[in-house]
Design a protein around this motif. Structure first.
Motif, short mmCIF file in Angstrom:
data_model
loop_
_atom_site.label_atom_id
_atom_site.label_comp_id
_atom_site.label_asym_id
_atom_site.label_seq_id
_atom_site.Cartn_x
_atom_site.Cartn_y
_atom_site.Cartn_z
N ILE A 9 81.22 -48.23 -5.83
CA ILE A 9 82.41 -48.93 -4.93
C ILE A 9 82.53 -48.20 -3.61
CG2 ILE A 9 84.77 -49.59 -4.62
CD1 ILE A 9 84.87 -50.28 -7.41
N LEU A 10 82.43 -46.95 -3.77
CA LEU A 10 82.76 -45.94 -2.78
C LEU A 10 81.31 -46.10 -1.81
CD1 LEU A 10 84.23 -44.02 -1.06
CD2 LEU A 10 83.17 -42.33 -2.60
N LEU A 11 80.25 -46.06 -2.52
CA LEU A 11 78.85 -46.20 -1.80
C LEU A 11 78.79 -47.30 -0.89
CD1 LEU A 11 76.22 -44.36 -4.26
CD2 LEU A 11 77.10 -43.58 -2.03
N LEU A 12 78.92 -48.47 -1.81
CA LEU A 12 78.94 -49.73 -1.00
C LEU A 12 79.78 -50.05 0.02
CD1 LEU A 12 78.71 -51.87 -4.16
CD2 LEU A 12 76.66 -51.66 -2.53
N SER A 13 80.88 -49.31 0.16
CA SER A 13 82.00 -49.34 0.97
C SER A 13 81.56 -48.83 2.28
CB SER A 13 83.43 -49.22 0.37
OG SER A 13 83.92 -50.07 -0.51
N ASN A 111 73.20 -61.52 7.19
CA ASN A 111 73.70 -62.53 6.45
C ASN A 111 73.08 -62.60 4.94
OD1 ASN A 111 75.35 -63.20 8.39
ND2 ASN A 111 75.10 -65.50 7.97
N PHE A 112 71.57 -62.04 5.18
CA PHE A 112 70.76 -62.43 3.90
C PHE A 112 71.19 -61.18 3.14
CE2 PHE A 112 66.96 -60.56 1.52
CZ PHE A 112 66.43 -61.88 1.15
N ARG A 113 71.73 -60.21 3.51
CA ARG A 113 72.30 -59.09 2.49
C ARG A 113 73.65 -59.03 2.05
NH1 ARG A 113 76.15 -57.27 5.30
NH2 ARG A 113 76.12 -55.44 6.58
N THR A 114 74.37 -59.79 2.90
CA THR A 114 75.89 -59.93 2.58
C THR A 114 76.05 -60.28 1.22
OG1 THR A 114 76.40 -60.06 4.87
CG2 THR A 114 78.16 -60.79 3.15
N PRO A 115 75.68 -61.59 0.69
CA PRO A 115 76.08 -61.98 -0.75
C PRO A 115 75.87 -60.92 -1.85
CG PRO A 115 75.11 -63.64 0.61
CD PRO A 115 74.86 -62.61 1.43
N ALA A 116 74.51 -60.29 -1.73
CA ALA A 116 74.21 -59.36 -2.92
C ALA A 116 75.03 -58.10 -2.78
CB ALA A 116 72.93 -58.96 -2.24
N ARG A 117 75.49 -57.80 -1.41
CA ARG A 117 76.42 -56.60 -1.57
C ARG A 117 77.77 -56.93 -2.07
NH1 ARG A 117 78.07 -54.04 4.19
NH2 ARG A 117 79.57 -55.67 4.10
N ARG A 118 78.21 -58.19 -1.77
CA ARG A 118 79.71 -58.74 -2.47
C ARG A 118 79.59 -58.74 -3.90
NH1 ARG A 118 81.55 -63.06 2.02
NH2 ARG A 118 82.66 -61.76 3.47
#
Length: 384
Positions: A9-13, A111-118
């Motif tokens: 969670i920390l790394l993604l944030s 935009n392409f990466r946003t759903p995967a990261r969420r």
């Protein structure tokens, strides 16, 4: 660390923080670059953001589908994030066509990466903590934006050229990609029990309501570059950029604080504190511009910032709570693309109306935002 905050969670944030520290310099500077540097009319800026955000609808949905498939969420997130630095070369554009092309390509990658990261972030959170985790993501997201705005203001103050400013953004975006690289992806997506919320009655009903209202809200969700431009035209470039920073600071605080309140109804908060306040903020800016009441421009910007914090926290939270784990990427992609469809039309309409009279554009945005608020309330209303 608190029990809800783990390494992933920390790394993604942090990835969100560094990404925004880079590309938000471009987003905040884009209206100034196109309108004041390239000497293009305001509607060209509207077209640029419309194509970038609107075209992102397809890439957002595609990214979500691929994230659920054999490629996995981490690979898709890294691929999209690594292409965002295309944005950084927009400062070398000599005309509107070049600027629009470069901006669109880089934003489509984002935009392409946003759903995967969420989806990766949702995999790490319990149902009870999803809102807090997405609020934390948004807070660091906006923390990066504030860093970008501070740097942009400083660079403008020392008269650094736009092409140099935008190139510098490559550094934090690259660090953002490295953060995702160190995330340990979960190979199996385990279903969680949905957080008990009396407004969430069925998966399909709430999902459709969120997607529809998000799309409608997208028709009112103009680029934040418009308030930047409005305030800059009433004062100076730096004040416009600083106003953007204020909006983002309020947005970060709102997202983190609202996400920490477990007892709050997610759908009502989205309707009233998100879409509803967005309408109030737009209306305030429009009236303030018409009456030349400059202090109210900042008040409207603050309200818009708060509403954005609520929307960016509760939209993905609700989607995460009503989605099956194996379809989470696709559903997050649907969320991203539905917003983008509205944004395509919104920024063109805003640009045309703004060119005629800025007040008209903000009144239009307010009406649509209020309509989105009503739709989400109707779609989640309880039946006796």
């Amino acid at each position: 660390m608190d029990k809800w905050l783990n390494k992933n969670i920390l790394l993604l944030s942090l990835s969100a923080f560094f990404a925004d520290s880079g590309y938000q310099m471009i987003i905040a500077g884009l209206p100034l670059f196109i309108v004041l540097y390239l000497n293009e009319p305001v509607y060209v800026f509207g077209i640029a953001t419309a194509i970038g955000y609107g075209g992102g609808a397809l890439f957002g949905y595609l990214g979500g589908i691929l994230a659920d498939g054999r490629y996995g969420r981490k690979k898709i997130a890294i691929l999209g994030n690594s292409l965002i630095p295309i944005l950084s070369f927009i400062g070398f554009a000599s005309n509107a066509v070049e600027a629009i092309s470069i901006f669109s390509t880089g934003w489509w990658a984002r935009n392409f990466r946003t759903p995967a990261r969420r989806a990766m972030l949702s995999d790490e959170a319990t149902p009870q903590n999803k809102a807090k985790v997405f609020g934390f993501l948004h807070a660091l997201d906006i923390g990066g934006t504030l860093t970008a705005v501070t740097l942009l203001s400083l660079f403008l103050y020392i008269n650094l050229k736009f092409n140099v400013i935008f190139l510098i953004s490559i550094i934090p975006i690259t660090i953002s990609t490295l953060c995702i690289l160190f995330v340990k992806e979960r190979k199996k997506h385990v279903e969680n029990k949905k957080l008990e919320d009396k407004t969430v009655k069925t998966n399909s009903k709430v999902f459709r309501g969120i997607i529809l209202s998000t799309m409608l809200y997208g028709f009112s969700f103009y680029s934040m570059g418009f308030p930047v431009l409005t305030i800059a035209q009433k004062s100076t470039d730096i004040y416009g950029v600083l106003a953007y920073g204020i909006m983002m600071l309020v947005s970060a605080l709102a997202g983190y604080l609202l996400g920490s309140v477990r007892s709050i109804s997610k759908t009502k908060a989205l309707a009233y504190l998100g879409y509803g306040l967005a309408g109030v903020g737009s209306l305030t800016i429009g009236i303030a511009y018409e009456l030349s009441f400059n202090i109210a421009l900042y008040i409207g910007a603050i309200v818009l910032g708060f509403s954005l914090g609520a929307i960016e926290t509760f939209e993905p939270t609700i989607i995460a709570l009503v989605s099956k784990a194996k379809e989470l990427g696709k559903n997050m992609g649907a969320l991203t693309s539905s917003r983008s469809v509205g944004l395509f039309a919104s920024n063109i309409i805003m640009g045309i109306l703004y060119f005629s009279n800025p007040t008209y554009s903000y009144i239009y945005a307010a009406i649509i935002a209020f309509s989105a608020s009503i739709i989400i309330l109707i779609s989640t209303i309880e039946k006796d």
